[in-house]
Design a protein around this motif. Structure first.
Motif, mmCIF file in Angstrom:
data_model
loop_
_atom_site.group_PDB
_atom_site.id
_atom_site.type_symbol
_atom_site.label_atom_id
_atom_site.label_comp_id
_atom_site.label_asym_id
_atom_site.label_seq_id
_atom_site.Cartn_x
_atom_site.Cartn_y
_atom_site.Cartn_z
ATOM 1 N N GLU A 5 -98.950 30.385 -50.096
ATOM 2 C CA GLU A 5 -98.715 29.439 -49.002
ATOM 3 C C GLU A 5 -97.453 28.624 -49.256
ATOM 4 N N LEU A 6 -97.240 28.234 -50.518
ATOM 5 C CA LEU A 6 -96.015 27.521 -50.856
ATOM 6 C C LEU A 6 -94.787 28.382 -50.565
ATOM 7 N N ALA A 7 -94.865 29.645 -50.952
ATOM 8 C CA ALA A 7 -93.747 30.557 -50.706
ATOM 9 C C ALA A 7 -93.511 30.738 -49.206
ATOM 10 N N ALA A 8 -94.596 30.789 -48.429
ATOM 11 C CA ALA A 8 -94.466 30.943 -46.981
ATOM 12 C C ALA A 8 -93.808 29.704 -46.365
ATOM 13 N N HIS A 11 -90.149 29.728 -47.153
ATOM 14 C CA HIS A 11 -89.451 30.691 -46.290
ATOM 15 C C HIS A 11 -89.244 30.113 -44.896
ATOM 16 N N GLN A 12 -90.246 29.408 -44.364
ATOM 17 C CA GLN A 12 -90.080 28.766 -43.064
ATOM 18 C C GLN A 12 -88.918 27.784 -43.071
ATOM 19 N N LEU A 13 -88.761 27.093 -44.185
ATOM 20 C CA LEU A 13 -87.737 26.051 -44.270
ATOM 21 C C LEU A 13 -86.327 26.618 -44.359
ATOM 22 N N VAL A 14 -86.132 27.691 -45.118
ATOM 23 C CA VAL A 14 -84.768 28.170 -45.358
ATOM 24 C C VAL A 14 -84.536 29.629 -45.000
ATOM 25 N N GLY A 215 -91.646 29.497 -54.798
ATOM 26 C CA GLY A 215 -92.110 28.329 -54.069
ATOM 27 C C GLY A 215 -91.220 27.122 -54.246
ATOM 28 N N ILE A 216 -89.936 27.321 -54.527
ATOM 29 C CA ILE A 216 -88.994 26.193 -54.598
ATOM 30 C C ILE A 216 -87.781 26.480 -53.725
ATOM 31 N N PRO A 288 -79.371 37.653 -52.890
ATOM 32 C CA PRO A 288 -80.832 37.760 -52.987
ATOM 33 C C PRO A 288 -81.586 36.638 -52.281
ATOM 34 N N TRP A 289 -80.889 35.602 -51.802
ATOM 35 C CA TRP A 289 -81.564 34.463 -51.177
ATOM 36 C C TRP A 289 -80.750 34.031 -49.958
ATOM 37 N N PRO A 290 -81.419 33.454 -48.955
ATOM 38 C CA PRO A 290 -80.684 32.918 -47.809
ATOM 39 C C PRO A 290 -79.906 31.665 -48.184
ATOM 40 N N LEU A 291 -78.775 31.471 -47.530
ATOM 41 C CA LEU A 291 -77.953 30.278 -47.726
ATOM 42 C C LEU A 291 -78.093 29.388 -46.493
#
Length: 343
Positions: A5-8, A11-14, A215-216, A288-291
């Motif tokens: 849930e933290l990871a979800a 993901h919603q945030l960024v 989750g960060i 590997p990650w969204p900016l």
């Protein structure tokens, strides 16, 4: 809240093509900004300004989350509706700044340690009950003659990691913000070295404290020359140096990266963010990650200068706020241009 849930939430945030709006200025900082534009420096004008932000039409089309301050998360609209509810109803996830500020670091002249760990577990539980779903903690790293010291970087990295672990325990996504400050005469290359060393220290401590990286959210500075450095790099050079540093030190498991603006001019922050996302979309980049962004003044300042504490200026100020949010959303797609500022 489980780690999934933290990871979800992260993901919603960024990871949704939107960014974060930092409206977490302390009362003292907020009052200083109000004073600069001639607005009254009392609680009611602060509340009214926050209502202006939270009720901006269609803000959620560009903003996924809003970072609040302790006073703000307990305030509401003039009709009594809490800001947490206003944001949630609009589809914006509420968050909360939980550090208590940077204080002088003993034995390290010119350096600071961010405080706020005492009693943090109980405060996080309280904020979760109020409705926050993520938190923020900012550490500041100065560049200067012999600075930063290993002691300063280590102390702040450890505090960030302890904060992050407590957040995840409480069901809040931690935003980890190690900010290498722009003040000084240092070159872009010096900022790059310090940024990489700082991030190495932070991730070593996050690992030691058992923090789940999925989750960060990392909130770093862009790699920039000091404000007094005589040599100014282009937007493209800043973007390339920043992306290169992040690829060297940020694990792929991190949910996303949301840049702070650090006092940059609004349009310049958008242009640099846009250039980084152009790199991310270029052939073979495969980041590997969204900016994303987590801007305060780079979104708010034009609106504040229009509002100036005057109720009749609310609509115009909201339009300016929404415009800056739209510009930064476009930058996440590599679609921002200076022409957008003339529309």
């Amino acid at each position: 809240m489980t780690m999934l849930e933290l990871a979800a939430t992260a993901h919603q945030l960024v990871g949704s093509g939107k960014g974060l709006l930092a409206m977490d200025e302390s009362n003292g900082t907020c009052d200083k900004r109000f004073a600069a534009v001639g607005a009254p420096q009392t609680e009611e004008p602060r509340r009214a300004y926050r209502e202006l932000i939270a009720t901006t039409p269609r803000l959620s089309e560009s903003i996924s989350g809003a970072i609040l301050y302790d006073e703000t998360i307990r305030q509401g609209k003039k009709d009594g509706t809490r800001f947490v509810q206003v944001l949630t109803d609009a589809g914006i996830i509420p968050g909360i700044k939980v550090d208590t500020g940077a204080k002088p670091l003993a034995g390290h002249p010119g350096e600071a340690i961010t405080e706020g760990l005492d009693g943090l577990r109980a405060r996080l539980r309280d904020y979760f009950q109020i409705g926050a779903r993520f938190a923020k903690w900012r550490a500041v790293i100065a560049i200067g003659d012999g600075l930063p010291s290993r002691g300063c970087v280590g102390a702040n990295a450890h505090a960030l990691a302890r904060y992050a672990a407590l957040c995840q325990e409480a069901g809040l996504v931690p935003i980890v913000e190690p900010e290498v400050l722009m003040a000084g005469e240092h070159t872009l290359e010096r900022c790059q070295d310090v940024t990489e060393a700082t991030l190495h220290g932070v991730f070593n401590e996050l690992y030691a404290q058992g923090v789940i990286l999925e989750g960060i959210i990392l909130k770093p500075n862009m790699v920039l020359p000091g404000l007094n450095c005589p040599h100014r790099q282009t937007v493209a050079e800043v973007a390339a140096a920043t992306v290169r540093s992040l690829l060297r030190v940020v694990p792929a498991a991190v949910a996303g990266i949301a840049f702070l603006s650090g006092g940059q001019a609004s349009e310049l922050a958008s242009a640099r963010l846009n250039a980084m996302n152009l790199i991310a979309r270029s052939e073979g980049a495969q980041l590997p990650w969204p900016l994303a962004f987590s801007f305060a003044r780079a979104i708010q300042q034009p609106a504040l200068e229009i509002w100036r504490g005057q109720e009749r200026q609310v609509e115009a100020a909201q339009q300016a706020l929404a415009h800056r949010a739209i510009c930064n959303k476009a930058a996440l797609q590599g679609e921002y241009s200076a022409a957008m500022e003339r529309t």
